[in-house]
Scaffold this active site. Sequence first.
Site, PDB file in Angstrom:
ATOM      1  CG  ASN A 189      -6.303   0.661   6.394  1.00 13.42           C
ATOM      2  OD1 ASN A 189      -6.494   0.754   5.174  1.00 13.42           O
ATOM      3  ND2 ASN A 189      -5.593   1.542   7.073  1.00 13.42           N
ATOM      4  NE  ARG A 215       0.636  11.228  -1.194  1.00 12.79           N
ATOM      5  CZ  ARG A 215       0.031  10.808  -0.083  1.00 12.79           C
ATOM      6  NH1 ARG A 215      -0.205  11.654   0.918  1.00 12.79           N
ATOM      7  NH2 ARG A 215      -0.353   9.567   0.022  1.00 12.79           N
ATOM      8  NE  ARG A 218      -7.376   5.288   5.797  1.00  7.95           N
ATOM      9  CZ  ARG A 218      -6.216   5.564   5.208  1.00  7.95           C
ATOM     10  NH1 ARG A 218      -5.380   4.600   4.932  1.00  7.95           N
ATOM     11  NH2 ARG A 218      -5.903   6.799   4.923  1.00  7.95           N
ATOM     12  CE  LYS A 274      -2.232  -0.727  10.916  1.00  7.61           C
ATOM     13  NZ  LYS A 274      -1.974   0.703  10.951  1.00  7.61           N
ATOM     14  CD  GLU A 286      -5.328   7.153  10.790  1.00  2.00           C
ATOM     15  OE1 GLU A 286      -4.157   6.775  10.964  1.00  2.00           O
ATOM     16  OE2 GLU A 286      -5.740   7.619   9.721  1.00  2.00           O
ATOM     17  N   GLY A 305       3.528   9.466  12.928  1.00  3.29           N
ATOM     18  CA  GLY A 305       4.927   9.058  13.087  1.00  3.29           C
ATOM     19  C   GLY A 305       5.890  10.179  13.414  1.00  3.29           C
ATOM     20  N   GLY A 331       5.018  13.542  14.011  1.00  5.56           N
ATOM     21  CA  GLY A 331       4.455  14.432  15.042  1.00  5.56           C
ATOM     22  C   GLY A 331       4.585  13.872  16.442  1.00  5.56           C
ATOM     23  CG  HIS A 389      -4.252  12.008   7.044  1.00  2.51           C
ATOM     24  ND1 HIS A 389      -3.326  12.947   6.626  1.00  2.51           N
ATOM     25  CD2 HIS A 389      -3.770  10.797   6.684  1.00  2.51           C
ATOM     26  CE1 HIS A 389      -2.333  12.321   6.026  1.00  2.51           C
ATOM     27  NE2 HIS A 389      -2.566  11.020   6.050  1.00  2.51           N
ATOM     28  CG  HIS A 446      -2.062  12.802  10.453  1.00  2.00           C
ATOM     29  ND1 HIS A 446      -2.711  11.815  11.152  1.00  2.00           N
ATOM     30  CD2 HIS A 446      -1.325  12.168   9.505  1.00  2.00           C
ATOM     31  CE1 HIS A 446      -2.381  10.632  10.657  1.00  2.00           C
ATOM     32  NE2 HIS A 446      -1.536  10.825   9.648  1.00  2.00           N
ATOM     33  CG  LEU A 447       3.262  16.718  11.327  1.00  6.70           C
ATOM     34  CD1 LEU A 447       4.369  17.476  12.046  1.00  6.70           C
ATOM     35  CD2 LEU A 447       2.835  17.461  10.068  1.00  6.70           C
ATOM     36  N   GLY A 448       2.845  12.243   9.257  1.00  3.93           N
ATOM     37  CA  GLY A 448       3.342  10.875   9.100  1.00  3.93           C
ATOM     38  C   GLY A 448       4.098  10.808   7.792  1.00  3.93           C
ATOM     39  NE  ARG A 477      12.193   6.274  11.682  1.00  2.00           N
ATOM     40  CZ  ARG A 477      11.316   5.293  11.763  1.00  2.00           C
ATOM     41  NH1 ARG A 477      11.166   4.647  12.878  1.00  2.00           N
ATOM     42  NH2 ARG A 477      10.601   4.936  10.730  1.00  2.00           N
ATOM     43  N   GLY A 489       2.500  10.432   4.999  1.00  2.00           N
ATOM     44  CA  GLY A 489       1.651  11.485   4.440  1.00  2.00           C
ATOM     45  C   GLY A 489       1.449  12.503   5.552  1.00  2.00           C
TER      46      GLY A 489
HETATM   47  P1  AMP Z   1       3.186   7.175   9.846  1.00  2.00           P
HETATM   48  O1  AMP Z   1       2.835   7.395   8.412  1.00  2.00           O
HETATM   49  O2  AMP Z   1       2.324   7.914  10.787  1.00  2.00           O
HETATM   50  O3  AMP Z   1       3.347   5.724  10.196  1.00  2.00           O
HETATM   51  O4  AMP Z   1       4.651   7.818  10.031  1.00  2.00           O
HETATM   52  C1  AMP Z   1       5.787   7.246   9.440  1.00  2.00           C
HETATM   53  C2  AMP Z   1       6.916   8.232   9.446  1.00  2.00           C
HETATM   54  O5  AMP Z   1       7.177   8.697  10.773  1.00  2.00           O
HETATM   55  C3  AMP Z   1       8.246   7.596   9.013  1.00  2.00           C
HETATM   56  O6  AMP Z   1       8.392   7.649   7.625  1.00  2.00           O
HETATM   57  C4  AMP Z   1       9.254   8.473   9.692  1.00  2.00           C
HETATM   58  O7  AMP Z   1       9.603   9.514   8.827  1.00  2.00           O
HETATM   59  C5  AMP Z   1       8.537   9.078  10.878  1.00  2.00           C
HETATM   60  N1  AMP Z   1       9.065   8.637  12.168  1.00  2.00           N
HETATM   61  C6  AMP Z   1       8.743   7.543  12.867  1.00  2.00           C
HETATM   62  N2  AMP Z   1       9.466   7.482  14.019  1.00  2.00           N
HETATM   63  C7  AMP Z   1      10.249   8.586  14.047  1.00  2.00           C
HETATM   64  C8  AMP Z   1      11.218   9.111  14.954  1.00  2.00           C
HETATM   65  N3  AMP Z   1      11.529   8.480  16.086  1.00  2.00           N
HETATM   66  N4  AMP Z   1      11.824  10.266  14.632  1.00  2.00           N
HETATM   67  C9  AMP Z   1      11.515  10.899  13.496  1.00  2.00           C
HETATM   68  N5  AMP Z   1      10.623  10.466  12.600  1.00  2.00           N
HETATM   69  C10 AMP Z   1       9.985   9.330  12.868  1.00  2.00           C
END
Ligand code: AMP
Length: 400
Positions: free
Chosen positions: A7, A242, A92, A14, A387, A333, A335, A181, A209-211, A287, A213
């Site tokens: 990736n 965003r 990817r 990565k 992924e 992250g 979700g 995604h 999918h809540l990260g 967080r 992005g």
């Molecule tokens: P990702 O893009 O899937 O790696 O998700 C990253 C995002 O997940 C971070 O910016 C955080 O906002 C969120 N995140 C990760 N761990 C936690 C947690 N324990 N509690 C709340 N949000 C989290």
Amino acid sequence: MIVLVINAGSSSVKFTCFDMAGGGKPLAGGLIERIGLDDTSMKYTNHKGDVLKSKVAVKDAQEAVKLISDKLVDPQHGVLKSLSEVKAIGHRVVHGGESVTDPVIIDEKVKAIIRDCFSIAPLHNPPNLIGIEACEAVFPGVANVGVFDTAFHATMPAHAYLYGLPYDLYTEHKIRRYGFHGTSHAYVSRQAAALLGAKPEDVKVIVCHLGNGGSISAVSGGKCQDTSMGLTPLEGLIMGTRCGDLDPAIVWNIMKIKGLDANGVDNYLNKKSGLLGLAGIGSSDLRDIEEAHNKGNQQCRQALETYAYRIKKYIGAYMAALGGLDCVAFTAGVGENSATMRELVLKGLDGLGLKLDKAKNDLRSSEPRFVNASDSPIKIAVIPTDEEQEIAGQTYALVK
Ligand code: AMP
């Protein structure tokens, strides 16, 4: 058969090396970050439990891929006897436009398609292509496979992907919704079906999918019916930085208010908005915003509620789009990790058949699991996304 997954981003590469004959076991993986800068670093782990972190001198993607290849056959920490064991490399790739609907072996034609999408994915497609060309140089003769973020959404019907714009913008300029995604939505929707004990063909799933992005998709019969991201990843949910859905008139209003040109407003909506802009504490990390809220910060409370409300609205809309629902699955992250956010999103949805079990929801686990009450008509799942595994699986299926 060994499959390497790459990736490649604008300043990072990565990687994960999978033994597909061994059931898709990850043998080694890691990340090279801040490529081309003074403080480039590499993290490398392997299945023997070695964890290595080092400063490295890497000026571009090709040097990064060379370093990865050296590590994989390193006498002490490597996992392969020879690089000739690598039979395919899965990449990817973010945007494949309309023509790529499945994983494909990368040739000059596919590279031209990736280049054609540079203008609509300027941050992602150029480094993705550089990563592919780096692998062609370091692993000559090995098949490179493109697994596109947009591909899973190619099954969306026209009424879901068209905008209310003059039709020639679509026919001549390909302005339509594509979705992103896709690899995660494909993986999680299939995992949700497995958790339900059903075939993907037989279930209706909404994947959140809540990260950093974020996107949400409506999947029926294993096929995407709708998704929240559009021509670019800016549409849909409120994300880390965003804005998600907006009244388009806001764009030229911001340009006037802030004195921005097209690039400036693009940057403003992609990098300065979302949770970062709404919460106003200088962080887009959920967080930090939850912590500030717990200390009584009212603007952070409002940001969390606004973020959750957008997801709730999409769940309702997608239940209508699917004409029913078997499962809502949370991933990535936020979700996977934020019980608070899942609770906020699902609050008040009992009447629609989504009843959360608070105790189950609060339990931390890295396993796919249900967190709904036993009498909930619709299941609620938390499913860690993977992924890399999905890209390796799709690559293997194509080349084996
Ligand atoms: P990702 O893009 O899937 O790696 O998700 C990253 C995002 O997940 C971070 O910016 C955080 O906002 C969120 N995140 C990760 N761990 C936690 C947690 N324990 N509690 C709340 N949000 C989290």
